[in-house]
Scaffold this motif. Structure first.
Motif, mmCIF file in Angstrom:
data_model
loop_
_atom_site.group_PDB
_atom_site.id
_atom_site.type_symbol
_atom_site.label_atom_id
_atom_site.label_comp_id
_atom_site.label_asym_id
_atom_site.label_seq_id
_atom_site.Cartn_x
_atom_site.Cartn_y
_atom_site.Cartn_z
ATOM 1 N N GLU A 228 0.967 -0.983 0.068
ATOM 2 C CA GLU A 228 0.081 -0.249 -0.510
ATOM 3 C C GLU A 228 1.007 1.281 0.317
ATOM 4 O OE1 GLU A 228 -2.482 0.118 3.461
ATOM 5 O OE2 GLU A 228 -3.493 -1.564 2.583
ATOM 6 N N MET A 229 0.770 2.259 -0.626
ATOM 7 C CA MET A 229 1.753 3.368 -1.239
ATOM 8 C C MET A 229 0.751 4.520 -0.609
ATOM 9 S SD MET A 229 3.130 5.088 -4.893
ATOM 10 C CE MET A 229 4.026 3.094 -5.515
ATOM 11 N N GLN A 230 1.409 5.223 0.704
ATOM 12 C CA GLN A 230 0.934 6.070 0.426
ATOM 13 C C GLN A 230 1.831 7.422 -0.181
ATOM 14 O OE1 GLN A 230 2.431 6.871 4.909
ATOM 15 N NE2 GLN A 230 1.199 4.651 5.983
ATOM 16 N N ASP A 231 0.262 7.948 -0.210
ATOM 17 C CA ASP A 231 0.446 9.545 -1.534
ATOM 18 C C ASP A 231 1.031 9.311 -2.894
ATOM 19 O OD1 ASP A 231 0.522 12.082 -2.215
ATOM 20 O OD2 ASP A 231 1.795 13.326 -0.994
ATOM 21 N N ARG A 232 -0.155 8.215 -3.251
ATOM 22 C CA ARG A 232 0.676 7.634 -4.294
ATOM 23 C C ARG A 232 0.567 8.805 -5.231
ATOM 24 N NH1 ARG A 232 -2.862 3.134 -6.227
ATOM 25 N NH2 ARG A 232 -2.518 2.428 -4.570
ATOM 26 N N GLN A 233 0.079 10.233 -6.170
ATOM 27 C CA GLN A 233 -0.524 11.252 -6.305
ATOM 28 C C GLN A 233 1.277 11.574 -6.689
ATOM 29 O OE1 GLN A 233 -3.139 13.765 -6.005
ATOM 30 N NE2 GLN A 233 -2.770 14.782 -8.034
ATOM 31 N N ARG A 234 1.834 11.994 -5.246
ATOM 32 C CA ARG A 234 3.079 12.275 -5.003
ATOM 33 C C ARG A 234 4.478 11.674 -5.768
ATOM 34 N NH1 ARG A 234 4.992 14.762 0.484
ATOM 35 N NH2 ARG A 234 7.272 15.648 -0.120
ATOM 36 N N TYR A 235 4.610 10.304 -5.374
ATOM 37 C CA TYR A 235 5.348 9.727 -5.651
ATOM 38 C C TYR A 235 5.486 9.996 -7.263
ATOM 39 C CZ TYR A 235 7.889 5.553 -7.804
ATOM 40 O OH TYR A 235 8.476 4.221 -8.327
ATOM 41 N N PHE A 236 4.168 9.410 -8.644
ATOM 42 C CA PHE A 236 4.528 10.126 -9.433
ATOM 43 C C PHE A 236 4.564 11.473 -10.172
ATOM 44 C CE2 PHE A 236 1.478 6.043 -9.562
ATOM 45 C CZ PHE A 236 2.440 4.902 -9.906
ATOM 46 N N GLU A 237 4.147 12.201 -9.418
ATOM 47 C CA GLU A 237 4.231 13.473 -9.790
ATOM 48 C C GLU A 237 5.806 14.249 -9.750
ATOM 49 O OE1 GLU A 237 1.930 16.175 -7.586
ATOM 50 O OE2 GLU A 237 0.596 15.699 -8.207
ATOM 51 N N ALA A 238 6.706 13.745 -8.932
ATOM 52 C CA ALA A 238 7.916 13.823 -8.672
ATOM 53 C C ALA A 238 8.806 13.334 -9.957
ATOM 54 C CB ALA A 238 8.686 12.877 -6.996
ATOM 55 N N ARG A 239 8.333 11.614 -10.073
ATOM 56 C CA ARG A 239 8.804 10.762 -11.513
ATOM 57 C C ARG A 239 8.651 11.947 -12.522
ATOM 58 N NH1 ARG A 239 10.798 5.670 -11.290
ATOM 59 N NH2 ARG A 239 9.976 5.757 -12.898
ATOM 60 N N MET A 240 7.275 12.250 -12.331
ATOM 61 C CA MET A 240 7.250 13.353 -14.008
ATOM 62 C C MET A 240 7.804 14.109 -14.035
ATOM 63 S SD MET A 240 2.797 12.479 -14.553
ATOM 64 C CE MET A 240 3.309 14.142 -15.843
ATOM 65 N N SER A 241 8.231 15.219 -12.773
ATOM 66 C CA SER A 241 8.797 16.185 -13.137
ATOM 67 C C SER A 241 10.609 15.422 -13.032
ATOM 68 C CB SER A 241 8.777 16.591 -11.386
ATOM 69 O OG SER A 241 9.181 16.124 -10.117
ATOM 70 N N GLY A 242 10.835 14.233 -12.619
ATOM 71 C CA GLY A 242 12.921 14.233 -12.740
ATOM 72 C C GLY A 242 12.366 13.840 -14.010
ATOM 73 N N GLY A 243 11.428 13.452 -14.936
ATOM 74 C CA GLY A 243 11.673 12.965 -16.146
ATOM 75 C C GLY A 243 11.713 14.240 -17.072
ATOM 76 N N ALA A 244 11.158 15.231 -16.680
ATOM 77 C CA ALA A 244 11.204 16.298 -17.230
ATOM 78 C C ALA A 244 12.523 17.701 -16.850
ATOM 79 C CB ALA A 244 9.574 17.525 -16.923
ATOM 80 N N ALA A 245 12.772 17.257 -15.704
ATOM 81 C CA ALA A 245 14.402 18.373 -15.878
ATOM 82 C C ALA A 245 15.317 17.469 -16.806
ATOM 83 C CB ALA A 245 14.787 17.851 -14.044
ATOM 84 N N GLU A 246 15.239 15.783 -16.919
ATOM 85 C CA GLU A 246 16.254 15.324 -17.813
ATOM 86 C C GLU A 246 15.766 15.753 -18.990
ATOM 87 O OE1 GLU A 246 15.450 11.132 -16.665
ATOM 88 O OE2 GLU A 246 16.688 11.329 -14.774
ATOM 89 N N SER A 247 14.997 15.525 -19.611
ATOM 90 C CA SER A 247 14.265 16.465 -20.950
ATOM 91 C C SER A 247 15.011 16.929 -21.106
ATOM 92 C CB SER A 247 12.864 16.207 -21.281
ATOM 93 O OG SER A 247 12.724 17.010 -20.610
ATOM 94 N N SER A 248 14.594 18.592 -20.537
ATOM 95 C CA SER A 248 15.827 20.002 -20.689
ATOM 96 C C SER A 248 16.919 19.708 -20.386
ATOM 97 C CB SER A 248 14.954 20.730 -19.435
ATOM 98 O OG SER A 248 15.420 20.357 -18.085
ATOM 99 N N GLN A 249 17.568 19.047 -20.617
ATOM 100 C CA GLN A 249 19.568 18.754 -19.971
ATOM 101 C C GLN A 249 19.523 18.679 -21.942
ATOM 102 O OE1 GLN A 249 20.821 15.554 -18.195
ATOM 103 N NE2 GLN A 249 20.118 16.205 -15.824
ATOM 104 N N PRO A 250 20.489 19.296 -22.021
ATOM 105 C CA PRO A 250 21.108 19.219 -24.016
ATOM 106 C C PRO A 250 21.720 18.396 -24.171
ATOM 107 C CG PRO A 250 22.955 20.437 -21.900
ATOM 108 C CD PRO A 250 21.672 20.930 -21.314
ATOM 109 N N LYS A 251 21.001 18.041 -25.572
ATOM 110 C CA LYS A 251 21.421 16.981 -25.875
ATOM 111 C C LYS A 251 22.526 16.976 -26.652
ATOM 112 C CE LYS A 251 16.877 15.174 -26.963
ATOM 113 N NZ LYS A 251 15.655 15.129 -27.697
#
Length: 409
Positions: A228-251
């Protein structure tokens, strides 16, 4: 018990009354089932063919030694001979006459596991007792060595013309013999097995359904423990924000990286000759390795200097503490899917409290072993180091039990 360590643990805990027999075997049901299966397993019928070998004696005569075991094997392997024996001995033929006629019959040459025996069938006269009996030509497809059906016909495989039965007529009697022998072995091994476990062959099914045995099917897999995961929405939001930060890095441009790497590798031979290593660093590394080797050799030399009695006490303390810990955590976290009727929450709580009482004495037992080691002139730190994992596990269980909130029953 077949496991001496488990037997010693059983004597130390169950025979002394510290835990009950049911508590000891709780969680070890698979060992009981494995032992029961091993004891209930019966030795199968030997796969060796019954083939009496004639012996040459003086005067050019040929004899076959008939023993009670050979008679039993022939009757078991060839029921047709057993029926002929019961119908003719001793009313029509004596024991000696029966076996003499059998070993001179075509049936005996058919039963022999040799191609040369098939050649003699054309010169041996038929015997009315043995050679007039019908043969069973029905053979299961998976034990039929004469079968020429191709596999996977739907994929376009052609028939295997190299395995056509009858191309070598001398081999046909042997193939029939091996077929009958294989079928008898399978039937004797299956015995009184229920039809559901023998095979499944319904109308319209293919031949492979014959080997669809229930014992070969996987048991129902466990679904595991649902987390049972507590605050599931916050967990997935953190993963999405981390993915966005990675995508913002120069290729990175692969060609630019390759060009830079080539430039850095130019004139590497000259740079390697100019490399100078500090002698002190090399000497210190060599001295350190030498000390490690010396310490390891010294440790091996002192490996067996602990008295056998003290070593047995240390082993007993460690295995007993592990068993108490296993019982405690099994009562605290029962296996998933366990029926409620096995143990009520109150019974599990009482069992956990009982095990905690034993676990709380682990430090006292280890301290007694340390004092015993000092009396024998053994470094007490060695005992403490050896039993440190057990002490840490016991402390963790004690801390968990003290901080655990009382459950509602």
């Amino acid at each position: 018990m077949s496991n001496p360590e488990l037997g010693a643990l059983h004597r130390d805990l169950v025979m002394t009354g510290q835990i009950t027999e049911a508590e000891f075997w709780d969680g070890r049901e698979h060992l009981i089932l494995a032992q029961a299966a091993a004891e209930g397993q019966k030795k199968g019928k030997p796969g060796q063919l019954v083939d009496p070998r004639p012996e040459a004696v003086e005067g050019g005569e040929i004899k076959i030694r008939i023993t009670p075991q050979l008679v039993h094997d022939i009757f078991d392997e060839y029921p047709v001979v057993a029926r002929a024996y019961s119908e003719n001995v001793p009313n029509k033929l004596s024991e000696e006459q029966f076996w003499k006629r059998y070993f001179q019959s075509k049936l005996f040459n058919v039963h022999r596991a040799s191609i040369r025996s098939s050649a003699t069938q054309h010169v041996v006269k038929e015997d009315p007792i043995f050679d007039k009996r019908p043969r069973n030509e029905h053979v299961e497809v998976f034990v039929d060595l004469a079968a020429t059906l191709e596999d996977h016909e739907e994929t376009g495989n052609e028939k295997d013309i190299t395995m056509q039965a009858g191309r070598q007529k001398a081999a046909l009697p042997l193939i029939r013999k091996f077929n009958e022998h294989s079928e008898r072995l399978l039937n004797s091994a299956l015995g009184e097995v229920p039809p559901a476990k023998r095979r499944r062959l319904d109308h319209g099914e293919d031949a492979y359904s014959q080997i669809d045995l229930e014992d070969l099917h996987d048991a129902e897999a466990s679904n595991g423990i649902v987390l049972e995961m507590q605050d599931r929405q916050r967990y997935f939001e953190a993963r999405m924000s981390g993915g966005a930060a990675e995508s913002s890095q120069p290729k990175l441009d692969p060609m630019a990286v390759l060009q830079e790497t080539k430039a850095n590798l130019q004139n590497w031979e000259t740079r390697l000759t100019q490399l100078k290593i500090d002698r002190k660093s090399g000497d210190s590394a060599l001295i350190g390795m030498t000390k490690d080797v010396a310490n390891r050799l010294d440790g091996r030399a002192r490996k067996n200097d602990i008295p056998d009695g003290l070593l047995r006490q240390m082993t007993s303390c460690q295995t007993a503490a592990n068993e108490f810990l296993r019982q405690f955590w099994l009562a605290t976290y029962p296996p998933p899917g366990e029926p409620p009727a096995v143990a009520t929450p109150a019974q599990r709580a009482a069992k956990a409290a009982k095990m905690i009482g034993f676990i709380s004495k682990t430090h006292e037992k280890v301290q007694a072993l340390v004092q015993t080691a000092q009396q024998h002139g053994i470094d007490p730190n060695r005992v403490q180091t050896a039993l440190k994992p057990v002490l840490q596990a016991s402390d963790q269980a004690l801390t968990f039990y003290r901080n655990k909130k009382p459950s509602k029953v």
